[in-house]
Design an enzyme around this catalytic site. Structure first.
Site, mmCIF file in Angstrom:
data_model
loop_
_atom_site.group_PDB
_atom_site.id
_atom_site.type_symbol
_atom_site.label_atom_id
_atom_site.label_comp_id
_atom_site.label_asym_id
_atom_site.label_seq_id
_atom_site.Cartn_x
_atom_site.Cartn_y
_atom_site.Cartn_z
ATOM 1 N N GLY A 12 0.813 -1.228 0.000
ATOM 2 C CA GLY A 12 0.000 0.000 0.000
ATOM 3 C C GLY A 12 0.842 1.272 0.000
ATOM 4 O O GLY A 12 2.003 1.273 0.406
ATOM 5 N N THR A 40 -6.377 -6.457 0.729
ATOM 6 C CA THR A 40 -5.466 -7.376 1.420
ATOM 7 C C THR A 40 -5.605 -8.826 0.938
ATOM 8 O O THR A 40 -4.624 -9.575 0.959
ATOM 9 C CB THR A 40 -5.658 -7.297 2.947
ATOM 10 O OG1 THR A 40 -7.066 -7.338 3.245
ATOM 11 C CG2 THR A 40 -5.080 -6.019 3.513
ATOM 12 N N GLU A 51 -15.273 -4.840 8.801
ATOM 13 C CA GLU A 51 -14.466 -3.616 8.756
ATOM 14 C C GLU A 51 -15.254 -2.427 9.294
ATOM 15 O O GLU A 51 -16.483 -2.384 9.181
ATOM 16 C CB GLU A 51 -14.027 -3.340 7.310
ATOM 17 C CG GLU A 51 -13.073 -4.374 6.743
ATOM 18 C CD GLU A 51 -11.815 -4.523 7.563
ATOM 19 O OE1 GLU A 51 -11.081 -3.543 7.742
ATOM 20 O OE2 GLU A 51 -11.568 -5.642 8.073
ATOM 21 N N ARG A 111 -3.169 7.731 4.268
ATOM 22 C CA ARG A 111 -3.459 8.476 5.501
ATOM 23 C C ARG A 111 -2.204 9.021 6.197
ATOM 24 O O ARG A 111 -2.292 9.837 7.097
ATOM 25 C CB ARG A 111 -4.269 7.567 6.464
ATOM 26 C CG ARG A 111 -5.663 7.275 5.969
ATOM 27 C CD ARG A 111 -6.311 6.115 6.728
ATOM 28 N NE ARG A 111 -5.841 4.803 6.236
ATOM 29 C CZ ARG A 111 -6.274 3.637 6.693
ATOM 30 N NH1 ARG A 111 -7.165 3.592 7.668
ATOM 31 N NH2 ARG A 111 -5.803 2.498 6.202
HETATM 32 C C1 UD1 Z 1 -6.552 -4.083 8.052
HETATM 33 C C2 UD1 Z 1 -7.668 -5.106 8.195
HETATM 34 C C3 UD1 Z 1 -8.402 -4.856 9.506
HETATM 35 C C4 UD1 Z 1 -7.419 -4.915 10.657
HETATM 36 C C5 UD1 Z 1 -6.255 -3.963 10.451
HETATM 37 C C6 UD1 Z 1 -5.186 -4.216 11.487
HETATM 38 C C7 UD1 Z 1 -8.447 -5.633 5.954
HETATM 39 C C8 UD1 Z 1 -9.494 -5.415 4.929
HETATM 40 N N1 UD1 Z 1 -8.593 -4.977 7.089
HETATM 41 O O1 UD1 Z 1 -7.174 -2.797 7.946
HETATM 42 O O2 UD1 Z 1 -9.417 -5.841 9.688
HETATM 43 O O3 UD1 Z 1 -8.092 -4.593 11.871
HETATM 44 O O4 UD1 Z 1 -5.674 -4.171 9.149
HETATM 45 O O5 UD1 Z 1 -4.147 -3.281 11.424
HETATM 46 O O6 UD1 Z 1 -7.531 -6.403 5.725
HETATM 47 N N2 UD1 Z 1 -1.940 -3.869 1.586
HETATM 48 C C9 UD1 Z 1 -1.408 -4.399 0.441
HETATM 49 N N3 UD1 Z 1 -2.161 -4.395 -0.700
HETATM 50 C C10 UD1 Z 1 -3.430 -3.903 -0.738
HETATM 51 C C11 UD1 Z 1 -3.966 -3.364 0.450
HETATM 52 C C12 UD1 Z 1 -3.206 -3.357 1.599
HETATM 53 O O7 UD1 Z 1 -0.281 -4.869 0.415
HETATM 54 O O8 UD1 Z 1 -4.038 -3.965 -1.816
HETATM 55 C C13 UD1 Z 1 -1.104 -3.865 2.811
HETATM 56 C C14 UD1 Z 1 -0.825 -2.472 3.327
HETATM 57 O O9 UD1 Z 1 0.389 -1.950 2.779
HETATM 58 C C15 UD1 Z 1 -0.719 -2.679 4.836
HETATM 59 C C16 UD1 Z 1 -1.587 -3.920 5.086
HETATM 60 O O10 UD1 Z 1 -1.802 -4.526 3.832
HETATM 61 O O11 UD1 Z 1 0.611 -2.945 5.240
HETATM 62 C C17 UD1 Z 1 -2.936 -3.566 5.736
HETATM 63 O O12 UD1 Z 1 -3.629 -2.679 4.879
HETATM 64 P P1 UD1 Z 1 -4.335 -1.372 5.443
HETATM 65 O O13 UD1 Z 1 -4.883 -0.607 4.296
HETATM 66 O O14 UD1 Z 1 -3.465 -0.670 6.385
HETATM 67 O O15 UD1 Z 1 -5.552 -2.053 6.216
HETATM 68 P P2 UD1 Z 1 -6.371 -1.485 7.454
HETATM 69 O O16 UD1 Z 1 -7.384 -0.524 6.968
HETATM 70 O O17 UD1 Z 1 -5.481 -1.010 8.528
HETATM 71 CA CA CA Z 2 -3.314 -0.737 8.650
#
Ligand code: UD1
Ligand code: CA
Length: 458
Positions: free
Chosen positions: A11, A78, A154, A15
């Protein structure tokens, strides 16, 4: 049973409002994703795979040989990120831990316990959960009346009743590897964010009556997910407390541990005292019984036993045993102070060696020089190392005495036991045991002062 880890780090981290990709933001000097990969490695995984996307080059260059990489071209969520690891481990039998690259506080020991719990229960999926003081923005764990896990919802998809739930998804899970990749294919994106959510795998498994377990952290801190700068500052604070506590347990004294910043890479020997406002960074090693006074910053340097540093800045330098530095000294790169040397108030050293028991007590600049043992560098001595085009080195022999306010115009060689009179400008070599005086002779004009207009005795 083989064990794999997938670290999601693709990601941008919108934010954070930063040009730097989120997982590269440092916590106590080390990028967040680094902590997560290290925790996975330390937990004894057979394979660690990091999913990169935004800033892939930077992340991959930074992590180097620590893990394998797969690339997520578009950040579709994710679940989609996790799917990218399929080409490497998709058809293998084993247990897979999925971690988020933005949870730097997660510890290897916790991962080991999570895997143990998962395998002991023969679960198909185990969620690492935590009870959050403020669960806002985390996925909530929805449980049935019998306490079994139904699904993760979520924040943006949660009903107001679900928003009341304090148990959150830490973003770390354990899965049966084959089943994970099978079920990822069934995840859709019909949700508030239009993303493929990894947590949806839980609901899919649940609907097929597979065993879902939850392992709850005792301490929420380890679950902290860093999505913005406020959480980043909290992560720094928690990591600082963890690092300082470990040093205290090893015999280091902190006068005020909440106000001392020691990066994860730093080593400190026992009986060393660290005062408030100290920053110790990078590849720094501090010996035993060292005193590091308030406001000192030390970067990539070695400080040996029994040294005393007060209110100073030290970069890429070495400080020998029993050396005293400061207050208000600056050791710039490649300064080497040997045993018992002293560098005092407002002294700057650069690319120079100060031999054993040599002293530069006040207001001096020693640049590009080899200074021998037991040398006395008087107040205000300047090594003129730069002619406007090139830098030159000077050599000062053992037991020499350099009088105050002298200029050493490099390149120059002052041999052992020479004596330089105060105020001299030395631009030629001085032989051993010679006295060099290089200043205009003093002239006293008898009675002349009374004729000067400003000498006004009424
Ligand atoms: C995510 C979880 C949430 C959890 C929280 C904990 C999901 C949908 N939600 O939310 O349930 O409580 O983490 O911290 O999973 N990433 C990718 N590729 C993507 C999207 C994200 O590699 O397409 C990576 C991001 O870089 C990050 C991680 O996955 O390191 C989590 O993604 P983020 O967008 O931060 O999820 P949260 O909204 O925090
Ligand atoms: Ca996160």
């Amino acid at each position: 049973m083989k064990r794999f880890a997938i670290v999601l780090a693709a990601g941008q981290g919108t934010r954070m409002k930063s040009k730097l990709y989120k997982v590269m933001h440092p916590v106590l000097g080390k990028p967040m994703v680094d902590y997560v990969v290290d925790a996975a490695r330390d937990a004894g995984m057979d394979e660690v795979i990091t999913v990169t996307g935004m800033g892939a080059e930077l992340v991959e260059e930074h992590l180097g040989a620590k893990c394998q990489f797969v690339f997520q071209r578009e950040q579709l969520g994710t679940a989609h990120a996790t799917q990218q690891a399929e080409s490497i481990i998709g058809d293998l039998e084993g247990t897979t831990v999925v971690l988020a690259g933005d949870t730097p506080l997660i510890q290897a020991d916790t991962l080991k316990k999570l895997i143990q719990y998962h395998e002991n229960n023969q679960a198909k999926a185990t969620i690492l959960t935590a009870i959050a003081p403020d669960p806002t923005n985390y996925g909530r764990i929805v449980r049935a009346a019998d306490n079994s896990v139904l699904k993760i919802v979520e924040e943006k998809d949660a009903s107001s009743a679900e928003k009341q739930i304090k148990e959150i998804n830490t973003g770390t899970y354990c899965f049966d590897n084959r089943l994970l990749f099978e079920k990822l294919q069934q995840v859709g994106n019909d949700n508030a964010q239009g993303e493929y959510y990894l947590p949806d795998v839980i609901e899919i498994l649940q609907s097929e009556d597979e065993l879902i377990a939850a392992y709850t952290l005792k301490d929420f801190d380890e679950a902290l997910g860093v999505n913005n700068r406020v959480a980043l500052s909290q992560a720094n604070q928690l990591m600082r407390d963890r690092i300082n506590k470990a040093h205290m347990e090893n015999g280091v004294s902190f006068v005020d541990p909440a106000n001392a910043y020691v990066e994860a890479t730093v080593e400190i020997g026992p009986d060393t005292t660290i005062e408030p406002g100290v920053s110790l960074k990078g590849d720094t090693k501090i010996g035993a019984n060292v005193f590091i006074g308030a406001g000192t910053e030390i970067i990539d340097s070695q400080i040996e036993d029994d040294a005393e540093i007060k209110q100073s800045v030290i970069e890429k330098s070495t400080v020998g045993p029993k050396v005293t530095v400061g207050p208000f000294a600056h050791l710039r790169p490649q300064s080497h102070l040997l045993e018992g040397a002293h560098v005092g108030n407002f002294v700057e050293i650069k690319n120079a060696t100060l031999g054993k028991f040599s002293k530069a007590g006040h207001h001096s600049y020693v640049g590009d020089a080899e200074v021998g043992e037991h040398v006395n560098i008087g107040s205000g001595v300047i090594f003129c190392n730069y002619d406007g085009v090139n830098k030159h080195r000077s050599h000062i022999g053992d037991y020499t005495f350099i009088g105050s306010n002298s200029n050493i115009v490099a390149p120059v060689n002052v041999e052992a036991e020479a004596y330089i009179a105060a105020g001299s400008t030395i631009y030629q070599d001085v032989p051993s045991k010679a006295l060099a005086i290089a200043r205009a002779r003093q002239v006293n004009k008898e009675g002349y002062a009374t004729k000067l207009p400003n000498l006004n005795h009424d």
